[in-house]
Design an enzyme around this catalytic site. Sequence first.
Site, PDB file in Angstrom:
ATOM      1  N   GLY A  22       0.815  -1.221   0.000  1.00  0.00           N
ATOM      2  CA  GLY A  22       0.000   0.000   0.000  1.00  0.00           C
ATOM      3  C   GLY A  22       0.845   1.266   0.000  1.00  0.00           C
ATOM      4  N   PRO A 101      -2.634 -13.451   5.247  1.00  0.00           N
ATOM      5  CG  PRO A 101      -2.493 -13.429   7.584  1.00  0.00           C
ATOM      6  CD  PRO A 101      -3.053 -12.667   6.416  1.00  0.00           C
ATOM      7  CB  SER A 139      -4.960  -8.219  -0.806  1.00  0.00           C
ATOM      8  OG  SER A 139      -4.930  -7.195   0.131  1.00  0.00           O
ATOM      9  CG  LEU A 175       5.500  -4.329  -5.005  1.00  0.00           C
ATOM     10  CD1 LEU A 175       6.412  -4.741  -3.866  1.00  0.00           C
ATOM     11  CD2 LEU A 175       4.958  -2.952  -4.734  1.00  0.00           C
ATOM     12  CD  GLU A 177       8.735  -6.976   1.038  1.00  0.00           C
ATOM     13  OE1 GLU A 177       9.621  -6.942   1.905  1.00  0.00           O
ATOM     14  OE2 GLU A 177       7.608  -7.459   1.238  1.00  0.00           O
ATOM     15  NE  ARG A 268      14.967 -23.975 -25.830  1.00  0.00           N
ATOM     16  CZ  ARG A 268      15.257 -25.235 -26.105  1.00  0.00           C
ATOM     17  NH1 ARG A 268      14.405 -25.950 -26.807  1.00  0.00           N
ATOM     18  NH2 ARG A 268      16.392 -25.777 -25.689  1.00  0.00           N
ATOM     19  CB  CYS A 284       4.053 -13.256  -1.091  1.00  0.00           C
ATOM     20  SG  CYS A 284       3.360 -11.747  -0.388  1.00  0.00           S
ATOM     21  NE  ARG A 451      20.265 -15.120   1.016  1.00  0.00           N
ATOM     22  CZ  ARG A 451      18.981 -14.936   0.701  1.00  0.00           C
ATOM     23  NH1 ARG A 451      18.586 -14.992  -0.554  1.00  0.00           N
ATOM     24  NH2 ARG A 451      18.097 -14.723   1.629  1.00  0.00           N
TER      25      ARG A 451
HETATM   26  P1  NAD Z   1       1.424  -5.669   5.325  1.00  0.00           P
HETATM   27  O1  NAD Z   1       1.130  -6.598   6.444  1.00  0.00           O
HETATM   28  O2  NAD Z   1       2.760  -5.010   5.231  1.00  0.00           O
HETATM   29  O3  NAD Z   1       0.323  -4.502   5.303  1.00  0.00           O
HETATM   30  C1  NAD Z   1      -1.043  -4.731   5.438  1.00  0.00           C
HETATM   31  C2  NAD Z   1      -1.629  -3.578   6.274  1.00  0.00           C
HETATM   32  O4  NAD Z   1      -3.058  -3.663   6.242  1.00  0.00           O
HETATM   33  C3  NAD Z   1      -1.228  -3.602   7.756  1.00  0.00           C
HETATM   34  O5  NAD Z   1      -0.572  -2.407   8.098  1.00  0.00           O
HETATM   35  C4  NAD Z   1      -2.571  -3.751   8.497  1.00  0.00           C
HETATM   36  O6  NAD Z   1      -2.627  -3.045   9.720  1.00  0.00           O
HETATM   37  C5  NAD Z   1      -3.534  -3.160   7.488  1.00  0.00           C
HETATM   38  N1  NAD Z   1      -4.929  -3.562   7.679  1.00  0.00           N
HETATM   39  C6  NAD Z   1      -5.432  -4.800   7.857  1.00  0.00           C
HETATM   40  N2  NAD Z   1      -6.773  -4.740   7.957  1.00  0.00           N
HETATM   41  C7  NAD Z   1      -7.123  -3.441   7.857  1.00  0.00           C
HETATM   42  C8  NAD Z   1      -8.381  -2.763   7.882  1.00  0.00           C
HETATM   43  N3  NAD Z   1      -9.528  -3.412   8.012  1.00  0.00           N
HETATM   44  N4  NAD Z   1      -8.379  -1.422   7.764  1.00  0.00           N
HETATM   45  C9  NAD Z   1      -7.216  -0.743   7.607  1.00  0.00           C
HETATM   46  N5  NAD Z   1      -6.005  -1.322   7.564  1.00  0.00           N
HETATM   47  C10 NAD Z   1      -5.962  -2.670   7.678  1.00  0.00           C
HETATM   48  O7  NAD Z   1       1.135  -6.493   3.998  1.00  0.00           O
HETATM   49  P2  NAD Z   1       1.791  -6.269   2.553  1.00  0.00           P
HETATM   50  O8  NAD Z   1       3.125  -6.913   2.490  1.00  0.00           O
HETATM   51  O9  NAD Z   1       1.643  -4.859   2.159  1.00  0.00           O
HETATM   52  O10 NAD Z   1       0.821  -7.184   1.661  1.00  0.00           O
HETATM   53  C11 NAD Z   1      -0.507  -6.796   1.401  1.00  0.00           C
HETATM   54  C12 NAD Z   1      -1.079  -7.716   0.342  1.00  0.00           C
HETATM   55  O11 NAD Z   1      -0.349  -7.574  -0.876  1.00  0.00           O
HETATM   56  C13 NAD Z   1      -1.030  -9.197   0.687  1.00  0.00           C
HETATM   57  O12 NAD Z   1      -2.179  -9.828   0.163  1.00  0.00           O
HETATM   58  C14 NAD Z   1       0.196  -9.693  -0.058  1.00  0.00           C
HETATM   59  O13 NAD Z   1       0.085 -11.063  -0.401  1.00  0.00           O
HETATM   60  C15 NAD Z   1       0.163  -8.846  -1.300  1.00  0.00           C
HETATM   61  N6  NAD Z   1       1.480  -8.594  -1.929  1.00  0.00           N
HETATM   62  C16 NAD Z   1       2.564  -8.313  -1.157  1.00  0.00           C
HETATM   63  C17 NAD Z   1       3.783  -8.029  -1.756  1.00  0.00           C
HETATM   64  C18 NAD Z   1       5.015  -7.705  -0.949  1.00  0.00           C
HETATM   65  O14 NAD Z   1       6.086  -7.592  -1.541  1.00  0.00           O
HETATM   66  N7  NAD Z   1       4.945  -7.555   0.360  1.00  0.00           N
HETATM   67  C19 NAD Z   1       3.882  -7.983  -3.155  1.00  0.00           C
HETATM   68  C20 NAD Z   1       2.736  -8.262  -3.909  1.00  0.00           C
HETATM   69  C21 NAD Z   1       1.543  -8.563  -3.284  1.00  0.00           C
HETATM   70  C1  UGA Z   2       7.965 -11.913  -4.908  1.00  0.00           C
HETATM   71  C2  UGA Z   2       7.785 -11.762  -6.425  1.00  0.00           C
HETATM   72  O1  UGA Z   2       9.063 -11.640  -7.035  1.00  0.00           O
HETATM   73  C3  UGA Z   2       6.931 -10.530  -6.748  1.00  0.00           C
HETATM   74  O2  UGA Z   2       6.679 -10.490  -8.135  1.00  0.00           O
HETATM   75  C4  UGA Z   2       5.608 -10.630  -5.979  1.00  0.00           C
HETATM   76  O3  UGA Z   2       4.836  -9.462  -6.221  1.00  0.00           O
HETATM   77  C5  UGA Z   2       5.884 -10.765  -4.503  1.00  0.00           C
HETATM   78  O4  UGA Z   2       6.702 -11.937  -4.281  1.00  0.00           O
HETATM   79  C6  UGA Z   2       4.650 -10.974  -3.686  1.00  0.00           C
HETATM   80  O5  UGA Z   2       3.615 -11.352  -4.191  1.00  0.00           O
HETATM   81  O6  UGA Z   2       4.805 -10.760  -2.479  1.00  0.00           O
HETATM   82  P1  UGA Z   2       9.545 -10.811  -3.074  1.00  0.00           P
HETATM   83  O7  UGA Z   2       9.093 -11.945  -2.241  1.00  0.00           O
HETATM   84  O8  UGA Z   2       9.461  -9.459  -2.523  1.00  0.00           O
HETATM   85  O9  UGA Z   2       8.709 -10.784  -4.454  1.00  0.00           O
HETATM   86  O10 UGA Z   2      11.062 -11.027  -3.520  1.00  0.00           O
HETATM   87  P2  UGA Z   2      11.774 -12.003  -4.581  1.00  0.00           P
HETATM   88  O11 UGA Z   2      12.820 -11.258  -5.251  1.00  0.00           O
HETATM   89  O12 UGA Z   2      10.807 -12.704  -5.436  1.00  0.00           O
HETATM   90  O13 UGA Z   2      12.472 -13.062  -3.620  1.00  0.00           O
HETATM   91  C7  UGA Z   2      11.736 -14.017  -2.890  1.00  0.00           C
HETATM   92  C8  UGA Z   2      12.685 -14.975  -2.205  1.00  0.00           C
HETATM   93  O14 UGA Z   2      13.328 -15.824  -3.156  1.00  0.00           O
HETATM   94  C9  UGA Z   2      13.816 -14.269  -1.444  1.00  0.00           C
HETATM   95  O15 UGA Z   2      14.053 -14.927  -0.229  1.00  0.00           O
HETATM   96  C10 UGA Z   2      14.989 -14.389  -2.379  1.00  0.00           C
HETATM   97  O16 UGA Z   2      16.230 -14.338  -1.719  1.00  0.00           O
HETATM   98  C11 UGA Z   2      14.733 -15.746  -2.993  1.00  0.00           C
HETATM   99  N1  UGA Z   2      15.377 -15.903  -4.321  1.00  0.00           N
HETATM  100  C12 UGA Z   2      14.985 -15.149  -5.369  1.00  0.00           C
HETATM  101  C13 UGA Z   2      16.379 -16.853  -4.465  1.00  0.00           C
HETATM  102  O17 UGA Z   2      16.755 -17.562  -3.511  1.00  0.00           O
HETATM  103  N2  UGA Z   2      16.964 -16.994  -5.695  1.00  0.00           N
HETATM  104  C14 UGA Z   2      16.593 -16.251  -6.768  1.00  0.00           C
HETATM  105  O18 UGA Z   2      17.176 -16.437  -7.861  1.00  0.00           O
HETATM  106  C15 UGA Z   2      15.588 -15.305  -6.599  1.00  0.00           C
END
Ligand code: NAD
Ligand code: UGA
Length: 478
Positions: A22, A101, A139, A175, A177, A268, A284, A451
């Site tokens: 967010g 979760p 989400s 995205l 992280e 490929r 995730c 690593r």
């Molecule tokens: P996060 O835990 O960092 O953030 C979620 C936030 O939502 C928390 O701060 C929580 O307090 C808030 N929240 C929960 N219920 C609420 C409510 N009713 N009103 C207002 N706030 C509320 O989670 P995140 O990592 O940002 O992930 C969010 C979603 O995006 C998940 O479904 C995750 O799978 C997905 N996602 C995450 C990533 C990532 O890299 N972290 C990437 C792609 C998709």
């Molecule tokens: C992953 C996906 O890459 C995103 O596209 C997706 O949006 C996100 O999950 C999500 O839905 O939360 P993220 O988990 O932030 O992103 O990071 P990644 O770069 O994918 O790495 C995930 C894990 O795999 C890490 O622990 C990383 O160290 C490991 N990894 C990644 C490896 O061990 N080897 C690799 O070659 C790549």
Amino acid sequence: MDKKKKQLNVSNICCIGAGYVGGPTMAVIADKCKNIKVTVVDIDQERINSWNNSDLDKLPVFEPGLKEIIGRVRKKNLFFSTDLENSIKYADIIFISVNTPIKTSGLGAGYASDLKWVEKSSRQIADFSEGHTIVVEKSTLPVRTAKVIKDILNSSTKNPEISKTFSILSNPEFLAEGTAINDLLNPDRVLIGGEDNLAVQVLSEIYKKWIPQEKILTTNLWSSELSKLVSNAFLAQRVSSINSISALCEATGADIKEVSNAVGLDSRIGNKFLNSGPGFGGSCFKKDILNLVYLCKFFNLNEVADFWYQTVLINEWQQKRIYEEIVRKLFGNLSGKTISILGFSFKANTNDTRESPAIKISRNLLIEGAHLQIYDPKVSSHQIRNALNDFFEYKQNEEKTSSWRYFIDIYESIKGSDAIVITTEWNEFIYLDWKKIYSLMRKPAWVFDTRVILDKAKVKESGLNFWGVGDGFEKRDI
Ligand code: NAD
Ligand code: UGA
């Protein structure tokens, strides 16, 4: 004004959930759409306070490039607030970006997504919205959640005198992280699933402010929801595939870096996501695969479920076998030994520790009685305490031989230790002074590179023993 015409004219966006998705996503939207007021709301007051912190180094999420954007747009057209009611009321578009979760109890425990936060957000939208609102699933959700959201939105009995209508879209986030800002600015694709063409067009127009039209993909709702789970499953499967081969390299004398390079040069197959390591972490991958497995089982596709579940099993096995290797190399006993853990985040360039391999490895080393000296450039001691301290609570009636300490200086964290374990691929670990490190450690001193980032020759030159994932040098006799 005609409701449909008004829809095209977006002036207010609300995002529920100020987390890792967010916060950065809305910061980029606000930066690219200066005429739109973007409000990110959360129930967590502390998190909102951190997003509003005047010291940009104290934002709750560390991402390269994020603080510069926040500095530009915060309190101009980007706001962080706990006022859900008003933010929802005035919003033309609401993104649901809350945590999803795995359920820890009840039906589907250990596999299915816990949708209680999504349901709560939907009820809040149903209660407080006015007029027409586009509700966007940001989400990651199980397939067909849009139907659940729709049913909740259409069942509110609060303020019946106010007219409320909704369009529901799926717009999963891809995205990663550590590279979130770049991923948001230059995504491979933006996926929008939905049945209401006008709503799809409205959301597309926002992204078109900075993303070429050909990268904006539109599908039906269920394809969009499923594509997100499948994308993560494919990525995680590549990591497990290469990790399974790392063990074979160690057994045969091959080298995982060489194998990965040779395999990845086949266009490929491609060379991305072929870095072997301590297994995937992050909030995730595991939960999304387990969710996929649950979905397959629900539809009686048990062979498909088993196929994907293997990705998780290999991941757990990789972490376990690394810890066992450390114990074996240190004469089978860690009691009274000190081990430096370098890196605690689940990958480099983030402060996120959720499902970090460092946690599992550290906990296993603590069980063996080790003293851990932990260093990470971005993770706080508070986060480490949250990840490890229940271990000590659990062991409170037993004799405590193990312990951990947090260090802010990397060389201090190495002083007196018997072994170093590189658990995160932070760049600074590549350029350490190995001669100095050798002089600081108790002998025989070991370096475990989980690593595959170190220059092995340099490490060994300084007198240190070396073990690396997928490095079969012990078997390299012909
Ligand atoms: P996060 O835990 O960092 O953030 C979620 C936030 O939502 C928390 O701060 C929580 O307090 C808030 N929240 C929960 N219920 C609420 C409510 N009713 N009103 C207002 N706030 C509320 O989670 P995140 O990592 O940002 O992930 C969010 C979603 O995006 C998940 O479904 C995750 O799978 C997905 N996602 C995450 C990533 C990532 O890299 N972290 C990437 C792609 C998709
Ligand atoms: C992953 C996906 O890459 C995103 O596209 C997706 O949006 C996100 O999950 C999500 O839905 O939360 P993220 O988990 O932030 O992103 O990071 P990644 O770069 O994918 O790495 C995930 C894990 O795999 C890490 O622990 C990383 O160290 C490991 N990894 C990644 C490896 O061990 N080897 C690799 O070659 C790549």
